[in-house]
Design an enzyme around this catalytic site. Sequence first.
Site, PDB file in Angstrom:
ATOM      1  N   TRP A   1      36.832  36.932  37.902  1.00 58.98           N
ATOM      2  CA  TRP A   1      38.273  37.147  37.719  1.00 58.98           C
ATOM      3  C   TRP A   1      38.673  38.524  38.246  1.00 58.98           C
ATOM      4  CZ3 TRP A   1      40.761  40.988  34.906  1.00 58.98           C
ATOM      5  CH2 TRP A   1      42.130  40.830  34.720  1.00 58.98           C
ATOM      6  N   HIS A   2      37.768  39.512  38.081  1.00 56.59           N
ATOM      7  CA  HIS A   2      38.105  40.872  38.501  1.00 56.59           C
ATOM      8  C   HIS A   2      38.248  40.986  40.015  1.00 56.59           C
ATOM      9  CE1 HIS A   2      36.964  41.959  34.405  1.00 56.59           C
ATOM     10  NE2 HIS A   2      37.684  43.046  34.598  1.00 56.59           N
ATOM     11  N   GLY A   3      37.461  40.221  40.739  1.00 54.99           N
ATOM     12  CA  GLY A   3      37.576  40.331  42.186  1.00 54.99           C
ATOM     13  C   GLY A   3      36.687  39.334  42.883  1.00 54.99           C
TER      14      GLY A   3
END
Lengths: 489, 344
Positions: free
Chosen positions: A323-325
Amino acid sequence: MVFSSPRFLIFLYAVLVLFGVWRSGNLRARKTVLAIASSLFYAAWDWRYLGLLLAISVIDQLCAVRIHATQDPKARKAWLAASVVSNLGILGYFKYCGFFLDNLNGLLHFADIHVTPWEVLLPAGISFYTFKSLSYTIDVYRREIEPCRSQIDYTTFVTFFPELIAGPIVRASVFLPQLDRPIGPTRERVISGVSLFLLGLTSKVLIADNLAPAVNAVFKEPALFSGAQLWLATLGYGLQIYGDFAGYSAMAIGTARMIGYDLPKNFDIPYAATNITDFWRRWHITLSTWLRDYLYIPLGGNRQGRARTYLNLFLTMLLGGLWHGASWNFVLWGALHGGALAAHKAMREVAGDRFRVPAAIAWPLTFVFVNLCWIPFRAKDFATTALFFERMFTLEHGLFWIPSALVWGGALVFVAHVIALWLSGRIPGGPSPAVLRRIGLEHVPNAIAGWSVKLHPGTAVGAFLGTLWVLVLFYFARVGGSPFIYFQF
Amino acid sequence: MGEGDTPRGLRRFVAPVLGAVLAVVLMEVVVRDVYTVRTTWDPEIGVLYDPGTPVRWRREGNGTSHWDARGVRANAHAVTASAGTIVVRGDSFTEALMVDDGEAFPSLVQDALQAAAYDVAVLNIGRSTDSAADHVAHASRTRRVFAPRWVVVQLREEDFTAEAWDDTSARFVSGSDGSLTVASAPLTPSVVREAFGPLERRSMLVAYGLLRVAEMEQASRDQPPLFRAADGPPPPPPKDERVYPITQELDAILKAYEGRVTLVWLTDREPNGAERAFDAFCARTGASCVSARRVFDALREQGHSPYGFANTVPESGHINKHGHRAVSDALAAELLRLRTNGLL
């Protein structure tokens, strides 16, 4: 408009003046104006994606109304699926398309096939607002909340500018009921909101931004530096990301409070955690609870046996990392945390209370583990991550210097943690209201945001602290610092 | 309002004002420790540091410096200078506000020459923003005021490029026949200096505040109007594509000091075109030259960067005390070689 920029301060001032002057009259009209102001805030980043944001709010409101209107389980599921597919589809396209094609090209390399990736610009805050909006339709589907009465209300919620770009990820059940109360600043709310905003600004421009150049220099060319230097840079990044993100969250909560709304707290003295589970109860709380409620529990949570529980924990954090990247580095970061959470749960279940690690050992272990995990989070690729670990654990020779920002930043974060533990009463002998007042502060309890303190500018000590605080920010904040780290997610 | 309310009302007003004033006073003390820069105006060369007060510049490094009325920085030790003076010209790297008086390379060179029984005074007249054109333009003043036996000029790539050609200070002008001359710009105090001068000298809170406002204004101009999260930081401005006649500029410096000059080149981490031009010029003309390449690389081998401080980043900004020591070692060796050869 970055929260720490003069442009944002002018924008915020204009919004406060507008709603401060326009206190009575049509609530719906004022909500519309707030939604328009939020849209302008978003458009200042890139007006081209404003349509995307508004489209998400229209699609999800439509889905939620339809889910609520029908009792047919199939139809309810279909409308929920429409919401999930549209949100995850948009997120997937904008955030993961390039990553997917890169990896596909890697796989198809042997067959001499190449798919040319097209350039997709990542809309600011997309991970945050899609998750926020998605939770709304899921909550309506679960019959935990009712849909908004109007599209205006829902658009105001989705576009609400203080938390639009980087959270906290506020739930509809928390925010929507607040839309029925009058918008606008009050003296109490402004003082309390400004206190929080200043705290966040300090954290960002004094700690995070001053640490950034030293950390960036080492992460840019780690091969130049000694192993000891890489340890310092890792610790520096741990402090930087905390100062940056916790600072942003405090500024977001403070801004919302000034306007008249409460947002949930996102951090709770995280580096005081004594185990990894404890850490995730304190770090990015709104994401970890989101992942728990909308991913871990639907995966089966802890209801399907031990092995499945550990797997669910691992998978949840793996996806949380992604989700972060869109990068394998984030997947590795998620896997490390997921593995640690599963291992900690297993240890507790197997050993129970017989094996308790003393806090004096547990705290540094947790702190070092969390900081080591920041390496893949920050490094630009796997090779850099590997180089970091190799040089750190072999203590390679190279350039070495102790950045003063790290000394100052570390000391400030440590003192801030101790003060926060004291103010929150977690250190025995927490302050009474009378003691707080004598040092120019006042406790602000809040059911949604948790406790905070505000300055009492009407007292000599409060005015002294407030003036000194503003002057320290003016004279020692880093000018032209980097954007907030979480903006890229 | 009743009679008894007046003192209470007054107290409610006075107490916070007193608190705020106390904070301002405390901040003045704190800022002075970080930034104390008082200047005077010299109609011939512009801004000079006030000879009466130490200059503290702790934004980069942790240095304190002292200056005399001629714009000469104090050295660690006073000398009788029976053998005369050597003047060191240069930009902010020689001025070296980031390090203490005794750590700047001219002071270290003087110590080294004194240790070699050469009783010469080394005068540091480095000035921030001085370029190759300023070194040429101020040659006559340097000779008139200091009557040096020898001159050292510290140089970097930037001294030969835009800074040496813009019209805000002394600048090079190319003639139609390809010759190089120097034109001087008239020196006038800035508007801010005129407006805030007296206040700036009294309060460092004001002086440093003006500097911060200017920095913030610049930063807000640098921020792109449509910042996009995916794009990362804005790209650096394009490098000056103009080709500068570095060899001619070096030659102008040599002529301005009638050949009685040592050129000191502060090298970047990676060699660049200007450094290669400098090396070629020195080899061709046989001029007295010192390149920091060898000593800086040796420093790096030892785990020290010649550039950067605890409050900045290695390999960026100005040279630190290790860098100054390295430059001093190389320069002192060259000056002693000149002396041995009877040139100095």
